[in-house]
Write a protein that holds these residues in place. Structure first.
Motif, PDB file in Angstrom:
ATOM      1  N   ALA A  44       0.856  -1.194   0.000  1.00 49.80           N
ATOM      2  CA  ALA A  44       0.000   0.000   0.000  1.00 49.80           C
ATOM      3  C   ALA A  44       0.886   1.236   0.000  1.00 49.80           C
ATOM      4  O   ALA A  44       1.765   1.378   0.842  1.00 49.80           O
ATOM      5  CB  ALA A  44      -0.918  -0.012   1.213  1.00 49.80           C
ATOM      6  N   TYR A  46       1.089   5.728  -0.991  1.00 57.97           N
ATOM      7  CA  TYR A  46       0.351   6.975  -1.165  1.00 57.97           C
ATOM      8  C   TYR A  46       1.239   7.960  -1.925  1.00 57.97           C
ATOM      9  O   TYR A  46       2.445   8.057  -1.659  1.00 57.97           O
ATOM     10  CB  TYR A  46      -0.052   7.565   0.189  1.00 57.97           C
ATOM     11  CG  TYR A  46      -1.035   6.704   0.945  1.00 57.97           C
ATOM     12  CD1 TYR A  46      -2.404   6.925   0.838  1.00 57.97           C
ATOM     13  CD2 TYR A  46      -0.591   5.661   1.757  1.00 57.97           C
ATOM     14  CE1 TYR A  46      -3.314   6.135   1.528  1.00 57.97           C
ATOM     15  CE2 TYR A  46      -1.489   4.864   2.446  1.00 57.97           C
ATOM     16  CZ  TYR A  46      -2.843   5.112   2.327  1.00 57.97           C
ATOM     17  OH  TYR A  46      -3.742   4.311   3.007  1.00 57.97           O
ATOM     18  N   PHE A  52      -4.204   6.923  -2.482  1.00 57.63           N
ATOM     19  CA  PHE A  52      -3.758   5.542  -2.289  1.00 57.63           C
ATOM     20  C   PHE A  52      -3.576   4.842  -3.632  1.00 57.63           C
ATOM     21  O   PHE A  52      -4.328   5.047  -4.570  1.00 57.63           O
ATOM     22  CB  PHE A  52      -4.802   4.793  -1.449  1.00 57.63           C
ATOM     23  CG  PHE A  52      -4.597   3.309  -1.400  1.00 57.63           C
ATOM     24  CD1 PHE A  52      -3.703   2.749  -0.514  1.00 57.63           C
ATOM     25  CD2 PHE A  52      -5.309   2.464  -2.259  1.00 57.63           C
ATOM     26  CE1 PHE A  52      -3.511   1.378  -0.468  1.00 57.63           C
ATOM     27  CE2 PHE A  52      -5.127   1.096  -2.217  1.00 57.63           C
ATOM     28  CZ  PHE A  52      -4.223   0.556  -1.318  1.00 57.63           C
ATOM     29  N   SER A 105      -5.421  -0.802   3.509  1.00 58.37           N
ATOM     30  CA  SER A 105      -4.689   0.405   3.088  1.00 58.37           C
ATOM     31  C   SER A 105      -3.375   0.560   3.831  1.00 58.37           C
ATOM     32  O   SER A 105      -2.753   1.619   3.791  1.00 58.37           O
ATOM     33  CB  SER A 105      -5.563   1.644   3.319  1.00 58.37           C
ATOM     34  OG  SER A 105      -5.916   1.750   4.698  1.00 58.37           O
TER      35      SER A 105
END
Length: 211
Positions: A44, A46, A52, A105
């Motif tokens: 995960a 960002y 994301f 996430s």
């Protein structure tokens, strides 16, 4: 997104064993280790805007230690009748080491988790009776439980993609009858007890569910 600096997977396999036999016995015993480095997975991530995204990259390594055992015994009762029994067993301890993977996430460390799709035990056991040119074989098979994902999820998801794959056992019967020199009649009955089971939770084609 995919890691532009992906590393090649590499590893090694070590085996040691001993096989032999006598007039009535045959055996094959072995142990092994399989090292699998730079496994591919998803993390995960960002971006600079806080959005994301999934990042395909090397997630870590795994190691599988195992042992295999085969033993067969045969005895002749009469001139045209003999009986043989065998057992073939494999034990596995397959775990992640120094590995990290996405969970929702976030990323979690999965060091010590079991590798998906690898049961702890697989065993095949059989008995064969031969009379003249005919034979009948009973085969009992057992496969232990395994996980469908590296997170070792036990409770199945709604679509069945992850969760525990339960252990299952099967009984098969095979018979062979020679009617003439050039004609042999064979009869195979698989899953005699009508066991309901599945072997895998596919993550890709044909899609989530069970096989």
């Amino acid at each position: 997104k995919a890691d532009k600096n992906l590393k090649d997977a590499y590893g090694y396999n070590l085996e040691a064993g001993f096989r032999g036999g006598t007039t009535s016995w045959r055996w094959d015993v072995g142990v092994f280790r399989l090292q699998y480095n730079n496994r591919l997975g998803s993390l995960a991530m960002y971006d600079e805007n806080g959005s994301f995204y999934l990042y395909r990259t090397n997630i870590g390594n795994s190691v599988t230690d195992g042992a295999e055992l085969f033993i067969e015994y045969g005895v002749q009762w009469q001139r045209n009748m003999n009986l043989s029994v065998f057992t073939s067993n494999a034990l596995f301890d397959s775990r992640y080491i120094d590995a990290e993977i996405r969970a929702g996430s976030e990323n979690v460390n999965i060091r010590g988790n079991k590798v998906e799709g690898v049961p702890t035990v697989i065993t095949r056991n059989g008995l064969t009776l031969r009379v003249h040119t005919s034979s009948i074989t009973f085969l009992y098979s057992f496969t232990g439980e395994s996980y469908a994902d590296a997170l070792n999820t036990e409770i199945p998801s709604a679509n069945g993609a992850v969760g525990l794959v339960p252990a299952y056992s099967l009984l098969d019967i095979n018979a062979s009858f020679r009617i003439l020199n050039q004609i042999v009649l064979r009869l195979n009955i698989n899953n005699v007890t009508d066991e309901q089971y599945f072997t895998k939770r596919p993550a890709f084609y044909p899609g989530p569910g069970v096989w």
